[in-house]
Write a protein that holds these residues in place. Structure first.
Motif, PDB file in Angstrom:
ATOM      1  N   ALA A 138       0.819  -1.214   0.000  1.00 39.17           N
ATOM      2  CA  ALA A 138       0.000   0.000   0.000  1.00 39.17           C
ATOM      3  C   ALA A 138       0.850   1.260   0.000  1.00 39.17           C
ATOM      4  CB  ALA A 138      -0.943  -0.009   1.205  1.00 39.17           C
ATOM      5  N   SER A 139       1.991   1.211   0.686  1.00 40.67           N
ATOM      6  CA  SER A 139       2.818   2.409   0.794  1.00 40.67           C
ATOM      7  C   SER A 139       3.718   2.607  -0.418  1.00 40.67           C
ATOM      8  CB  SER A 139       3.679   2.357   2.058  1.00 40.67           C
ATOM      9  OG  SER A 139       4.681   1.369   1.941  1.00 40.67           O
ATOM     10  N   THR A 140       3.748   1.632  -1.325  1.00 40.95           N
ATOM     11  CA  THR A 140       4.614   1.738  -2.499  1.00 40.95           C
ATOM     12  C   THR A 140       3.834   1.698  -3.805  1.00 40.95           C
ATOM     13  OG1 THR A 140       5.024  -0.662  -2.362  1.00 40.95           O
ATOM     14  CG2 THR A 140       6.661   0.793  -1.362  1.00 40.95           C
ATOM     15  N   GLY A 141       2.568   2.077  -3.739  1.00 34.75           N
ATOM     16  CA  GLY A 141       1.807   2.275  -4.968  1.00 34.75           C
ATOM     17  C   GLY A 141       0.876   1.168  -5.384  1.00 34.75           C
ATOM     18  N   THR A 142       0.771   0.095  -4.589  1.00 36.99           N
ATOM     19  CA  THR A 142      -0.140  -1.002  -4.917  1.00 36.99           C
ATOM     20  C   THR A 142      -1.217  -1.075  -3.836  1.00 36.99           C
ATOM     21  OG1 THR A 142       1.599  -2.287  -6.028  1.00 36.99           O
ATOM     22  CG2 THR A 142      -0.345  -3.484  -5.274  1.00 36.99           C
ATOM     23  N   PRO A 143      -2.438  -0.642  -4.123  1.00 38.48           N
ATOM     24  CA  PRO A 143      -3.504  -0.682  -3.110  1.00 38.48           C
ATOM     25  C   PRO A 143      -3.657  -2.093  -2.545  1.00 38.48           C
ATOM     26  CG  PRO A 143      -4.214   0.565  -5.028  1.00 38.48           C
ATOM     27  CD  PRO A 143      -2.914  -0.097  -5.411  1.00 38.48           C
ATOM     28  N   ALA A 144      -3.600  -2.201  -1.229  1.00 39.56           N
ATOM     29  CA  ALA A 144      -3.646  -3.516  -0.594  1.00 39.56           C
ATOM     30  C   ALA A 144      -4.151  -3.374   0.824  1.00 39.56           C
ATOM     31  CB  ALA A 144      -2.251  -4.157  -0.600  1.00 39.56           C
TER      32      ALA A 144
ATOM     33  N   ALA B 211      10.561 -11.506   2.799  1.00 39.65           N
ATOM     34  CA  ALA B 211      11.434 -11.059   1.714  1.00 39.65           C
ATOM     35  C   ALA B 211      10.736 -11.200   0.368  1.00 39.65           C
ATOM     36  CB  ALA B 211      12.732 -11.849   1.724  1.00 39.65           C
ATOM     37  N   MET B 212       9.966 -12.263   0.193  1.00 42.53           N
ATOM     38  CA  MET B 212       9.222 -12.432  -1.057  1.00 42.53           C
ATOM     39  C   MET B 212       8.199 -11.320  -1.220  1.00 42.53           C
ATOM     40  SD  MET B 212       8.867 -14.300  -3.797  1.00 42.53           S
ATOM     41  CE  MET B 212       9.403 -16.008  -3.533  1.00 42.53           C
ATOM     42  N   GLY B 213       7.554 -10.940  -0.131  1.00 42.70           N
ATOM     43  CA  GLY B 213       6.616  -9.817  -0.189  1.00 42.70           C
ATOM     44  C   GLY B 213       7.308  -8.523  -0.549  1.00 42.70           C
ATOM     45  N   ASP B 214       8.497  -8.291   0.028  1.00 49.99           N
ATOM     46  CA  ASP B 214       9.268  -7.104  -0.318  1.00 49.99           C
ATOM     47  C   ASP B 214       9.662  -7.121  -1.792  1.00 49.99           C
ATOM     48  OD1 ASP B 214       9.120  -6.122   2.248  1.00 49.99           O
ATOM     49  OD2 ASP B 214      11.101  -6.856   2.847  1.00 49.99           O
ATOM     50  N   ALA B 215      10.047  -8.307  -2.281  1.00 46.28           N
ATOM     51  CA  ALA B 215      10.432  -8.427  -3.689  1.00 46.28           C
ATOM     52  C   ALA B 215       9.249  -8.081  -4.599  1.00 46.28           C
ATOM     53  CB  ALA B 215      10.923  -9.844  -3.973  1.00 46.28           C
ATOM     54  N   LEU B 216       8.070  -8.555  -4.251  1.00 41.71           N
ATOM     55  CA  LEU B 216       6.874  -8.209  -5.023  1.00 41.71           C
ATOM     56  C   LEU B 216       6.635  -6.702  -5.017  1.00 41.71           C
ATOM     57  CD1 LEU B 216       4.242 -10.928  -3.995  1.00 41.71           C
ATOM     58  CD2 LEU B 216       5.080 -10.491  -6.309  1.00 41.71           C
ATOM     59  N   ALA B 217       6.706  -6.105  -3.824  1.00 40.77           N
ATOM     60  CA  ALA B 217       6.424  -4.673  -3.693  1.00 40.77           C
ATOM     61  C   ALA B 217       7.395  -3.836  -4.517  1.00 40.77           C
ATOM     62  CB  ALA B 217       6.466  -4.261  -2.220  1.00 40.77           C
ATOM     63  N   VAL B 218       8.672  -4.186  -4.455  1.00 42.14           N
ATOM     64  CA  VAL B 218       9.684  -3.400  -5.171  1.00 42.14           C
ATOM     65  C   VAL B 218       9.566  -3.598  -6.678  1.00 42.14           C
ATOM     66  CG1 VAL B 218      12.160  -3.120  -5.541  1.00 42.14           C
ATOM     67  CG2 VAL B 218      11.272  -3.325  -3.223  1.00 42.14           C
TER      68      VAL B 218
ATOM     69  N   ALA C 240       9.687   9.011  -5.507  1.00 44.26           N
ATOM     70  CA  ALA C 240       9.788   9.472  -4.117  1.00 44.26           C
ATOM     71  C   ALA C 240       8.643  10.421  -3.784  1.00 44.26           C
ATOM     72  CB  ALA C 240      11.130  10.165  -3.893  1.00 44.26           C
ATOM     73  N   ASP C 241       8.215  11.236  -4.755  1.00 39.76           N
ATOM     74  CA  ASP C 241       7.075  12.131  -4.523  1.00 39.76           C
ATOM     75  C   ASP C 241       5.809  11.327  -4.270  1.00 39.76           C
ATOM     76  OD1 ASP C 241       8.570  14.398  -4.733  1.00 39.76           O
ATOM     77  OD2 ASP C 241       8.054  14.798  -6.818  1.00 39.76           O
ATOM     78  N   ASP C 242       5.622  10.230  -5.026  1.00 47.63           N
ATOM     79  CA  ASP C 242       4.455   9.371  -4.809  1.00 47.63           C
ATOM     80  C   ASP C 242       4.500   8.777  -3.405  1.00 47.63           C
ATOM     81  OD1 ASP C 242       3.502   9.707  -7.459  1.00 47.63           O
ATOM     82  OD2 ASP C 242       4.890   8.167  -8.174  1.00 47.63           O
ATOM     83  N   PHE C 243       5.688   8.346  -2.991  1.00 41.54           N
ATOM     84  CA  PHE C 243       5.845   7.774  -1.649  1.00 41.54           C
ATOM     85  C   PHE C 243       5.495   8.811  -0.588  1.00 41.54           C
ATOM     86  CE2 PHE C 243       8.169   6.502   2.131  1.00 41.54           C
ATOM     87  CZ  PHE C 243       7.970   5.129   2.175  1.00 41.54           C
TER      88      PHE C 243
END
Length: 338
Positions: free
Chosen positions: A80-86, A177-184, A194-197
């Protein structure tokens, strides 16, 4: 048993700092090996999971029981914090009404290391009937959940860091870590900046640094210290004292900037025997071509400019070089920009 034997028989492991540190290092080594193993298996299934999320019109609904539920909740927050509504849904609560939170446009990301969590398996027929795409994250490719999923992400690990092989340790780290990999990967695919964040973190330090503009923190209107070029040094000092910014602008009849006089300029002037505080014109002792900034600039740019030039304040000017505001380091401190 003799009393001497009882006294020497340990009832718990020795409390040795070295032993404790060695135990901690082993955990890092085991979990690092687990992450390396999972990373080596990233393949088309990972890409397919990303495409499912990128193509959805809805959100990513993360779910899991127990420790997997904690990881699922964290993954939802990161997405959610990196642009993917969740968001996270507890599978037990989902079976008692919270399934209504999941629309047919959503993708479901279900975590279960065994792939056999009853609470999650119970939801699958309803999700299938509703048409939801399912991404499973498990440690068993032949599990019930993995077989039912549209995409399976394998997070199996060689060993848990727990010496009893009971507490989820390496496996939860791998899932996180897999979740982080998906998010990134999704962040990069979306061109998230960075502005979106910052827009999703307005209360955080980064949000303040990236969203706060000069116009939000500057003094404007009658609060801006300014005098004309014909003013005396003493008149400029009175203006500085009234406005309390440690400086004053020197302007022409149309408010265009001619120069700046600061507390530092005052100290230098007082060291000059040729300067008469009451009669010297401010134009004769002002700093010409001072550093300035525009009102649409970010407040953090003002902080960087002040730091680079070792100054404590800035005048704000418009496109016509008119003075429209002023700020000093204390304004930035109050705004928590620095």
């Amino acid at each position: 048993m003799a009393m001497s034997e009882m006294a020497t028989s340990p009832t718990s492991p020795p409390d040795s700092s070295n032993a404790l540190a060695d135990s901690g290092r082993r955990v890092f080594e085991i979990e690092a090996q687990a992450l390396t193993a999972v990373a080596a298996r990233l393949d088309g299934d990972f890409s397919a999971a990303c495409r499912l999320v990128l193509d959805t019109r809805g959100r990513v609904v993360c779910t899991g029981m127990g420790k997997s539920g904690h990881i699922a909740r964290k993954i939802a927050a990161t997405l959610a914090s990196t642009g993917t509504p969740a968001f996270y849904v507890h599978p037990g609560e989902a079976a008692h009404g919270d399934l209504g939170m999941i629309t047919d446009a959503d993708v479901v990301l279900a975590l279960s290391y065994s792939g056999e969590s009853d609470e999650i398996l119970l939801l699958l027929p309803v999700l299938r009937r509703q048409g939801n795409k399912l991404i499973a994250m498990t440690g068993r490719a032949n599990s019930s959940l993995a077989r039912e999923a549209d995409v399976h992400l394998d997070v199996s690990v060689p060993a848990e860091a727990c010496p009893l092989d009971l507490a989820p340790t390496s496996s939860t780290t791998a899932s996180l870590a897999m979740g982080d990999a998906l998010a990134v990967a999704l962040l990069e695919a979306r061109g998230f900046t960075a502005d979106d964040f910052a827009r999703s973190h307005p209360a955080g330090a980064l949000g303040r640094r990236l969203l706060l503009h000069i116009s939000d923190v500057m003094h404007a209107g009658a609060d801006v210290p300014r005098v004309g070029a014909d003013a005396t040094l003493s008149e400029a000092l009175v203006e500085m004292s009234r406005k309390r910014l440690g400086m004053t602008a020197i302007v022409d009849g149309e408010d265009r900037l001619l120069g700046l006089f600061t507390d530092g300029d005052l100290r230098r002037a007082l060291d000059d025997s040729n300067v008469d505080v009451r009669n010297t014109r401010i134009a004769d002792v002002m700093t010409r071509s001072p550093k300035t900034i525009g009102s649409d600039a970010l407040a953090v740019e003002a902080a960087q400019l002040m730091e680079a030039h070792k100054i404590g304040g800035l005048l704000v000017i418009d496109a016509d070089h008119r003075v429209v505001g002023a700020l000093n380091i204390h304004d930035l401190l109050r705004a928590r920009v620095v």
